[in-house]
Design an enzyme around this catalytic site. Sequence first.
Site, short mmCIF file in Angstrom:
data_model
loop_
_atom_site.label_atom_id
_atom_site.label_comp_id
_atom_site.label_asym_id
_atom_site.label_seq_id
_atom_site.Cartn_x
_atom_site.Cartn_y
_atom_site.Cartn_z
CG ASP A 54 60.79 2.55 11.52
OD1 ASP A 54 60.75 2.32 12.75
OD2 ASP A 54 61.31 3.57 11.04
CG ASP A 86 65.33 14.46 8.05
OD1 ASP A 86 66.54 14.33 8.27
OD2 ASP A 86 64.47 13.77 8.61
CG HIS A 112 58.16 5.18 12.86
ND1 HIS A 112 59.33 5.79 12.50
CD2 HIS A 112 57.55 4.85 11.69
CE1 HIS A 112 59.43 5.83 11.18
NE2 HIS A 112 58.38 5.25 10.67
CE1 TYR A 118 57.39 8.32 13.17
CE2 TYR A 118 55.58 9.42 14.28
CZ TYR A 118 56.89 8.99 14.26
OH TYR A 118 57.68 9.27 15.33
MG MG Z 1 63.08 4.56 11.42
#
Ligand code: MG
Length: 437
Positions: A241, A347, A243, A189
Site C-alpha cells: 500500500d 478503525d 498510501h 505509513y
Molecule cells: Mg490502504
Amino acid sequence: MLTRRSLLKGLVVAPWLLRAQEICAQASRGSAPLKIKDIKVIATSPRPYLRWVFIKVLTNEDGLYGLGSANCAYLSWAVKAALEKHFVPSWIGKEADRIEDLWQWNYVRSYWRNGPVTNVVQAALDSALWDIKGKRAGLPVYELLGGKARDAVPLYAHAGGASVQACLEGVQKYLAQGYRHVRVQLGGYGGGGFLPPGKGSRPETGFKGQAFDEELYVETISKLFLQLREKLGAEPKLLHDVHEHLTPSAALNLAKRLEPANMFFVEDILPPEQIDYFKQIRGVTTTPMAMGELFTHPHEWRPLIAERLIDFIRCRVGMIGGITQAKKIASLCEQFGVRTAWQEGSDNDPINQLIAYHVDLTIPSFGIQEENHFPEVVHEMMPGAAQIRGGYLYCSEKSGLGIDLNEEIAARFPMADDPKVSDWTTVRGVDGSLVKP
Ligand code: MG
C-alpha cells in the site's frame, strides 16, 4: 356425473392442495407492512482509538430489530449529530422492507450527496434493514444476496517491520497461519521513504521531523519486494500500500520497477485527485493496480472500472453506502473484469466487516478481503462478530448479519473525543510542505 362444481370441491379438499395452501401461507407470513418504530443511536469507544457509532433499528414486529454501523472514525461526532438531528427522525414510520427505495430516498435527502458523513449514515440504515430482512426470513444476509459463490472469504494479512528480514519473517508467520496473501509495509505509513528527523537539506526554521522523499521510497520499496520474492519463491501473493504519497511520474517508476516481483497488487499508488494517470500506468506496466480506499463518489470508481484502468476496487463498503451500493459496484466490476478488495482498517468495526463479508461471499468479481481483527472486549460487546481461521473469514451463520450488540457493555465505554493531536495523515517533505495522503 363429474360436474365442474364437484371437481372444484374435490380439489379444495385434496391433501396436496392443503399442502400447497400451507406453503403459500408460509411464504406470505410476515409480509404485512413492517415499519421502523424507533432507532437508538449507540456511540461507543471500547478502546480509546475506536470511535464507533451504531444504530439499532426497532420495528413494529415484536423483538425484530436490525443493527447498522455509521463508522467514520475521524468525524464520528458529526456522524452522531447527523443521525440524531437529521436522519433518525425522518426514518421513523418508514417501511423497513423497502431497502432499495429507502437507499435512494436517503441518497437525495440531504440534497448534497456522496460525502463521507452522508455515506456512512446511508450504510448504517442499509445494514440494519438487510439485518432485519434476514432475521425475518430466518436466513443469513448472504442467502438473500444470491447465496454462496465461494465457501469462505479469503483474507490478506498485514506484515511489516523496520528491515527486509523483519518483513520476511512477518510474511512467513502469516503463511504458516494459512494466509496466502500478505501485504508488506516497511515500517508504518510511507515507511521506506523517510529521511530521519533533522537529516537532509532543511530550511533554517520550521519542520524538522522525519521527511518523505519519493525517490528514496521508490528505490527502497522496489528493492524490498524483489528481495522478498527471491526468498519466498513464486507462490505467496504479495501486496503493498503506497498510501497515495507519490507524484505521477514516481508512481509510474515504482509500478515498472515492481514488475519482476509479480505483485498481487499495489494499492493507492496515486491520490484520488490524480486518477487520470492510471491510463499511463496501464500503458507501461503489468503490475496490478488496486485503488479506491478514499473514494466516496461514483465518479471516482466508475471510470476506473469501466475503462479497465485498475485491477481491484478498494472502497470501504461502509463508506460508499453499504451492501446495496457494494453489490452494484461488484456487478459493474464483473462486467469489466475488475475484482473487489474491500478496504478494512484498524478503525473499522465488526458490523462493517460483516457487511463486506456478506457481499464477498456472493459475488463472482471477488478478489480478496482485507483482514481486520478486534480485542476481546469487542467480541464480548458484539457476540457473533466474524471469526478468522486459517486465513479465512467466517460468520456466525445466524440469520441477518449474524451479530448482536450488548448495549450495557457499549454504555460502559462512552465515545471518546477526537484526540487533539490526531494528525497521522500528515506527512511532510524536507522543505516542510505537505505530502498528500
Ligand atoms: Mg490502504
